[in-house]
Design a protein around this motif. Structure first.
Motif, short mmCIF file in Angstrom:
data_model
loop_
_atom_site.label_atom_id
_atom_site.label_comp_id
_atom_site.label_asym_id
_atom_site.label_seq_id
_atom_site.Cartn_x
_atom_site.Cartn_y
_atom_site.Cartn_z
N PRO A 140 56.47 -45.39 -115.77
CA PRO A 140 56.03 -46.78 -115.60
C PRO A 140 54.50 -46.93 -115.67
N ALA A 141 53.77 -45.98 -115.12
CA ALA A 141 52.31 -46.04 -115.18
C ALA A 141 51.83 -45.89 -116.62
N MET A 142 52.46 -45.03 -117.37
CA MET A 142 52.07 -44.84 -118.78
C MET A 142 52.37 -46.08 -119.60
N ILE A 143 53.41 -46.79 -119.27
CA ILE A 143 53.73 -48.03 -119.98
C ILE A 143 52.64 -49.07 -119.72
N VAL A 144 52.19 -49.18 -118.48
CA VAL A 144 51.14 -50.13 -118.14
C VAL A 144 49.85 -49.79 -118.89
N VAL A 145 49.48 -48.52 -118.92
CA VAL A 145 48.27 -48.09 -119.63
C VAL A 145 48.41 -48.36 -121.13
N ALA A 146 49.56 -48.08 -121.69
CA ALA A 146 49.78 -48.31 -123.13
C ALA A 146 49.68 -49.79 -123.47
N VAL A 147 50.24 -50.65 -122.62
CA VAL A 147 50.14 -52.10 -122.87
C VAL A 147 48.69 -52.56 -122.79
N ALA A 148 47.93 -52.02 -121.83
CA ALA A 148 46.52 -52.39 -121.69
C ALA A 148 45.72 -51.95 -122.91
N VAL A 149 45.92 -50.72 -123.38
CA VAL A 149 45.21 -50.23 -124.55
C VAL A 149 45.60 -51.02 -125.80
N LEU A 150 46.87 -51.34 -125.94
CA LEU A 150 47.33 -52.13 -127.07
C LEU A 150 46.72 -53.53 -127.05
N THR A 151 46.67 -54.15 -125.88
CA THR A 151 46.08 -55.48 -125.75
C THR A 151 44.58 -55.44 -126.09
N LEU A 152 43.88 -54.46 -125.58
CA LEU A 152 42.46 -54.30 -125.89
C LEU A 152 42.25 -54.12 -127.39
N GLY A 153 43.06 -53.29 -128.01
CA GLY A 153 42.96 -53.07 -129.45
C GLY A 153 43.20 -54.34 -130.25
N ILE A 154 44.18 -55.13 -129.85
CA ILE A 154 44.48 -56.38 -130.54
C ILE A 154 43.27 -57.33 -130.46
N PHE A 155 42.68 -57.46 -129.27
CA PHE A 155 41.55 -58.36 -129.12
C PHE A 155 40.30 -57.85 -129.85
N LEU A 156 40.10 -56.54 -129.92
CA LEU A 156 38.99 -56.00 -130.68
C LEU A 156 39.14 -56.31 -132.17
N VAL A 157 40.35 -56.16 -132.69
CA VAL A 157 40.61 -56.48 -134.09
C VAL A 157 40.38 -57.96 -134.35
N ILE A 158 40.88 -58.82 -133.45
CA ILE A 158 40.67 -60.27 -133.60
C ILE A 158 39.19 -60.59 -133.59
N ASN A 159 38.44 -59.96 -132.69
CA ASN A 159 37.01 -60.21 -132.60
C ASN A 159 36.28 -59.77 -133.87
N LEU A 160 36.62 -58.61 -134.40
CA LEU A 160 35.99 -58.13 -135.63
C LEU A 160 36.30 -59.02 -136.82
N VAL A 161 37.53 -59.52 -136.88
CA VAL A 161 37.93 -60.34 -138.02
C VAL A 161 37.30 -61.73 -137.96
N THR A 162 37.20 -62.30 -136.77
CA THR A 162 36.74 -63.69 -136.66
C THR A 162 35.26 -63.84 -136.33
N SER A 163 34.56 -62.76 -136.00
CA SER A 163 33.15 -62.91 -135.61
C SER A 163 32.30 -63.23 -136.83
N GLN A 164 31.29 -64.08 -136.58
CA GLN A 164 30.36 -64.45 -137.62
C GLN A 164 29.01 -63.85 -137.27
N LYS A 165 28.30 -63.41 -138.28
CA LYS A 165 26.97 -62.88 -138.04
C LYS A 165 26.02 -64.02 -137.71
N VAL A 166 25.13 -63.76 -136.77
CA VAL A 166 24.14 -64.75 -136.38
C VAL A 166 22.92 -64.55 -137.28
N THR A 167 22.53 -65.60 -137.94
CA THR A 167 21.34 -65.54 -138.76
C THR A 167 20.28 -66.42 -138.12
N THR A 168 19.11 -65.84 -137.97
CA THR A 168 18.02 -66.60 -137.39
C THR A 168 17.03 -66.96 -138.48
N THR A 169 16.55 -68.14 -138.40
CA THR A 169 15.54 -68.59 -139.34
C THR A 169 14.34 -69.06 -138.55
#
Length: 184
Positions: free
Chosen positions: A16-45
């Motif tokens: 049961p503890a390993m299932i909780v850790v696996a779900v947490a790592v999977l959730t973190l991975g999903i959000f990292l991928v979403i962040n990388l795909v949707t993030s825009q570079k900040v350009t300063t002028t």
């Protein structure tokens, strides 16, 4: 009565503890991928500050170069080391603390422009750069503006522009920039 059965053994499963850790790592991975795909570079002028009817910036700006030292003031503060056109030095730069403490530099200047034009130049330019005007007016001078801004070095910085005197052809004024002794 004696019970001849062996004692019950309890085994604790780590599954049961390993299932909780696996779900947490999977959730973190999903959000990292979403962040990388949707993030825009900040350009300063850096756009020049438009000043309607005011004084222009002196593009050579030799007058306050003596106030710039190795790393002081920091980059987000050094942009305040500007003067308007028609400005000349009346004396050398004065480093009030002489390297024995907080940064402090002042310069006595002369200009053919009026006191109002000089104060207006600094008010417009510094406020557009994020400086806060915290004091205006003076009992010992024609006019004075004091601005404050947090530096990237964790100190507050103060810029003061003081109009000392005015003749029919020139204005005598002082530019001062110093590191406030209190931290952010």
């Amino acid at each position: 009565m004696s019970d001849s059965r062996p004692p019950l053994t309890t085994t604790t499963s780590i599954l049961p503890a390993m299932i909780v850790v696996a779900v947490a790592v999977l959730t973190l991975g999903i959000f990292l991928v979403i962040n990388l795909v949707t993030s825009q570079k900040v350009t300063t002028t850096t756009a020049p500050v438009a000043i309607v009817g005011g004084l222009e910036l002196d593009p050579t700006n030799f007058v306050l170069r003596a106030c710039a030292q190795d790393g002081s003031p920091p980059g987000n503060i050094a942009s305040a080391l500007v003067v308007p056109v028609h400005t000349a030095s009346a004396s050398g730069a004065i480093h009030a603390n002489g390297g024995a403490g907080d940064y402090d530099c002042l310069r006595h200047l002369l200009s053919t422009d009026s006191a109002g034009q000089i104060l207006g130049f600094y008010r417009t330019r510094l406020e557009s750069q994020g400086w806060s005007l915290f004091s205006s007016g003076s009992s010992h001078a024609i006019g004075q503006l004091l601005f404050q801004k947090a530096g990237s070095d964790t100190f507050y910085w103060v810029v003061g522009v003081t109009i000392n005197s005015r003749t029919s052809t020139s204005t005598s004024w002082t530019y001062r920039i110093y590191q406030n002794s209190s931290m952010i």
